[in-house]
Write an enzyme that holds these catalytic residues in place. Structure first.
Site, PDB file in Angstrom:
ATOM      1  N   ASP A  36       0.830  -1.212   0.000  1.00  0.00           N
ATOM      2  CA  ASP A  36       0.000   0.000   0.000  1.00  0.00           C
ATOM      3  C   ASP A  36       0.865   1.263   0.000  1.00  0.00           C
ATOM      4  O   ASP A  36       1.986   1.254   0.503  1.00  0.00           O
ATOM      5  CB  ASP A  36      -0.919  -0.029   1.238  1.00  0.00           C
ATOM      6  N   GLY A  39      -0.051   5.539  -4.324  1.00  0.00           N
ATOM      7  CA  GLY A  39      -0.640   6.826  -4.689  1.00  0.00           C
ATOM      8  C   GLY A  39      -0.006   7.967  -3.896  1.00  0.00           C
ATOM      9  O   GLY A  39       0.341   9.013  -4.466  1.00  0.00           O
ATOM     10  N   ARG A  40       0.169   7.748  -2.600  1.00  0.00           N
ATOM     11  CA  ARG A  40       0.779   8.800  -1.767  1.00  0.00           C
ATOM     12  C   ARG A  40       2.230   9.048  -2.160  1.00  0.00           C
ATOM     13  O   ARG A  40       2.702  10.176  -2.170  1.00  0.00           O
ATOM     14  CB  ARG A  40       0.691   8.418  -0.278  1.00  0.00           C
ATOM     15  N   TRP A  41       2.931   7.994  -2.525  1.00  0.00           N
ATOM     16  CA  TRP A  41       4.325   8.129  -2.975  1.00  0.00           C
ATOM     17  C   TRP A  41       4.378   9.043  -4.201  1.00  0.00           C
ATOM     18  O   TRP A  41       5.225   9.929  -4.294  1.00  0.00           O
ATOM     19  CB  TRP A  41       4.876   6.738  -3.306  1.00  0.00           C
ATOM     20  N   HIS A  53       2.348   3.261  -8.952  1.00  0.00           N
ATOM     21  CA  HIS A  53       2.166   1.833  -9.232  1.00  0.00           C
ATOM     22  C   HIS A  53       3.352   1.307 -10.045  1.00  0.00           C
ATOM     23  O   HIS A  53       3.852   0.213  -9.793  1.00  0.00           O
ATOM     24  CB  HIS A  53       0.861   1.579  -9.986  1.00  0.00           C
ATOM     25  N   GLU A  83     -12.534  -4.269  -4.057  1.00  0.00           N
ATOM     26  CA  GLU A  83     -12.985  -2.895  -3.783  1.00  0.00           C
ATOM     27  C   GLU A  83     -12.220  -1.870  -4.632  1.00  0.00           C
ATOM     28  O   GLU A  83     -12.679  -0.740  -4.813  1.00  0.00           O
ATOM     29  CB  GLU A  83     -12.804  -2.570  -2.303  1.00  0.00           C
ATOM     30  N   ASN A  84     -11.072  -2.266  -5.163  1.00  0.00           N
ATOM     31  CA  ASN A  84     -10.284  -1.311  -5.957  1.00  0.00           C
ATOM     32  C   ASN A  84     -10.964  -0.938  -7.286  1.00  0.00           C
ATOM     33  O   ASN A  84     -10.570   0.038  -7.933  1.00  0.00           O
ATOM     34  CB  ASN A  84      -8.867  -1.843  -6.238  1.00  0.00           C
ATOM     35  N   TRP A  85     -12.018  -1.676  -7.676  1.00  0.00           N
ATOM     36  CA  TRP A  85     -12.783  -1.291  -8.880  1.00  0.00           C
ATOM     37  C   TRP A  85     -13.470   0.050  -8.698  1.00  0.00           C
ATOM     38  O   TRP A  85     -13.928   0.653  -9.672  1.00  0.00           O
ATOM     39  CB  TRP A  85     -13.833  -2.360  -9.214  1.00  0.00           C
ATOM     40  N   ARG A 201       2.221  -4.776   6.268  1.00  0.00           N
ATOM     41  CA  ARG A 201       1.462  -3.762   5.533  1.00  0.00           C
ATOM     42  C   ARG A 201       2.292  -2.494   5.483  1.00  0.00           C
ATOM     43  O   ARG A 201       2.755  -2.010   6.518  1.00  0.00           O
ATOM     44  CB  ARG A 201       0.104  -3.470   6.164  1.00  0.00           C
ATOM     45  N   GLU A 220       0.854 -12.875  12.714  1.00  0.00           N
ATOM     46  CA  GLU A 220       1.506 -11.731  13.362  1.00  0.00           C
ATOM     47  C   GLU A 220       1.486 -10.544  12.394  1.00  0.00           C
ATOM     48  O   GLU A 220       1.838 -10.691  11.212  1.00  0.00           O
ATOM     49  CB  GLU A 220       2.965 -12.075  13.704  1.00  0.00           C
TER      50      GLU A 220
HETATM   51  C1  IPE Z   1      -5.435  -2.633  -0.026  1.00  0.00           C
HETATM   52  O1  IPE Z   1      -5.098  -1.305  -0.214  1.00  0.00           O
HETATM   53  C2  IPE Z   1      -5.478  -3.340  -1.348  1.00  0.00           C
HETATM   54  C3  IPE Z   1      -4.183  -3.519  -2.007  1.00  0.00           C
HETATM   55  C4  IPE Z   1      -3.014  -3.198  -1.536  1.00  0.00           C
HETATM   56  C5  IPE Z   1      -4.259  -4.155  -3.292  1.00  0.00           C
HETATM   57  P1  IPE Z   1      -6.205  -0.170  -0.353  1.00  0.00           P
HETATM   58  O2  IPE Z   1      -5.483   1.110  -0.563  1.00  0.00           O
HETATM   59  O3  IPE Z   1      -7.192  -0.556  -1.387  1.00  0.00           O
HETATM   60  O4  IPE Z   1      -6.918  -0.222   1.068  1.00  0.00           O
HETATM   61  P2  IPE Z   1      -7.751   0.869   1.870  1.00  0.00           P
HETATM   62  O5  IPE Z   1      -8.784   1.399   0.936  1.00  0.00           O
HETATM   63  O6  IPE Z   1      -6.788   1.931   2.297  1.00  0.00           O
HETATM   64  O7  IPE Z   1      -8.307   0.132   3.042  1.00  0.00           O
HETATM   65  C1  IPE Z   2      -1.550   0.309  -3.297  1.00  0.00           C
HETATM   66  O1  IPE Z   2      -1.359   1.675  -3.336  1.00  0.00           O
HETATM   67  C2  IPE Z   2      -1.832  -0.286  -4.643  1.00  0.00           C
HETATM   68  C3  IPE Z   2      -3.216  -0.723  -4.839  1.00  0.00           C
HETATM   69  C4  IPE Z   2      -4.159  -0.667  -3.977  1.00  0.00           C
HETATM   70  C5  IPE Z   2      -3.543  -1.253  -6.145  1.00  0.00           C
HETATM   71  P1  IPE Z   2      -2.575   2.706  -3.342  1.00  0.00           P
HETATM   72  O2  IPE Z   2      -2.922   2.973  -4.776  1.00  0.00           O
HETATM   73  O3  IPE Z   2      -3.674   2.246  -2.493  1.00  0.00           O
HETATM   74  O4  IPE Z   2      -1.864   3.982  -2.735  1.00  0.00           O
HETATM   75  P2  IPE Z   2      -2.466   4.989  -1.650  1.00  0.00           P
HETATM   76  O5  IPE Z   2      -2.945   4.163  -0.511  1.00  0.00           O
HETATM   77  O6  IPE Z   2      -3.573   5.726  -2.324  1.00  0.00           O
HETATM   78  O7  IPE Z   2      -1.312   5.860  -1.295  1.00  0.00           O
HETATM   79 MG    MG Z   3      -4.088   2.458  -0.519  1.00  0.00          MG
END
Ligand code: IPE
Ligand code: IPE
Ligand code: MG
Length: 256
Positions: A36, A39-41, A53, A83-85, A201, A220
């Protein structure tokens, strides 16, 4: 130092120091990672999210190599949740395209290192081109014995449990009083694979996000503020060392 680490950690480096402290008789057999923070990076660098990504692919490569060299048997990577959809279509499309490109480039490294790929999640919902590429790589690497990489795609822990229940009923093999925990375990996408010992995580979020709900009953948890594109072998080694300091009691009283 073990020969398999030659050229992977610098002599005298912090990585080497951590590596020398690892107890190889007490390695986690299965490590799962919620990758995870991409996006913030990217946002921190004023780049579009998809650049995060893209940068994350290098971290995947390094995590795979570190796990394999350590001697970990199963590495599960959460790459796309159901949920990423909900994200903008452009980001979603790019993610699937990156996954397709990534699997196209893995043949040599996976075969040479005796690695196996297994996709977990609802396959039917994976875009066809990406699915075809992943299934090709799964077939190609089916004999890999050193380490299995479980790639969680279009994955939801709750969906996995619902899917398992449906399969049990559909196959109509058992009476209700014959169904136990072992039955459910056998019908999950992870059938035959031991539960994760350690969950990593990145990006500091203190939640499970619908990942491996059944399997993580006694896993753990290790959460780091490091964003996924910045995740390197040193962080992996830190996680394993911390895991080795934990006392796993499984509800019992432990040794103290
Ligand atoms: C969890 O990350 C899913 C993946 C890393 C693929 P998300 O960014 O989707 O999770 P939430 O929305 O912060 O819980
Ligand atoms: C994890 O990074 C990758 C996926 C969930 C596919 P994010 O895209 O969730 O990045 P943040 O959490 O928005 O920084
Ligand atoms: Mg995320």
């Amino acid at each position: 130092m073990r020969p398999e680490w030659d050229g992977f950690v610098e002599p005298g480096s912090k990585e080497e120091e951590l590596l020398l402290r690892i107890d190889f008789d007490r390695l986690p057999q299965h490590v799962a990672i919620i990758m995870d923070g991409n996006g913030r990076w990217a946002r921190q660098r004023n780049l579009p999210r998809v650049e995060g990504h893209r940068a994350g692919a290098k971290s995947v490569q390094e995590a795979v190599e570190t796990a394999a060299r350590l001697g970990i048997s199963y590495l599960t990577l959460f790459a796309f949740s159901k949920e990423n959809w909900k994200r903008p279509r452009k980001e979603v499309n790019t993610l699937w395209r990156l996954l397709e490109e990534y699997s196209k480039k893995q043949d040599k490294v996976m075969l040479e290192n005796n690695l196996r790929l297994k996709v977990i999640g609802e396959r039917e919902g994976i875009p066809p081109r990406t699915r075809r590429e992943l299934e090709r790589l799964e077939k190609l690497t089916a004999q890999g014995e050193r380490m299995t990489i479980l790639l969680a795609l279009n994955y939801s822990g709750r969906e996995e449990i619902v899917h398992a229940c449906r399969e049990i009923v559909r196959q109509n093999l058992l009476r209700s009083d014959e169904i136990d925990e072992e039955t459910i375990t056998k019908f999950l996408y992870t059938a035959g694979i031991p539960d994760p010992d350690l969950l990593i995580r990145t990006s500091g979020e203190m939640r499970i996000s619908n990942f491996l709900l059944w399997q993580m009953a006694y896993t753990e948890l290790w959460i780091t503020p490091v964003l996924w594109p910045d995740f390197r072998k040193i962080h992996f080694l830190e996680a394993v060392l911390e895991y080795q300091r934990r006392e796993r009691r499984f509800g019992g009283l432990g040794s103290n």
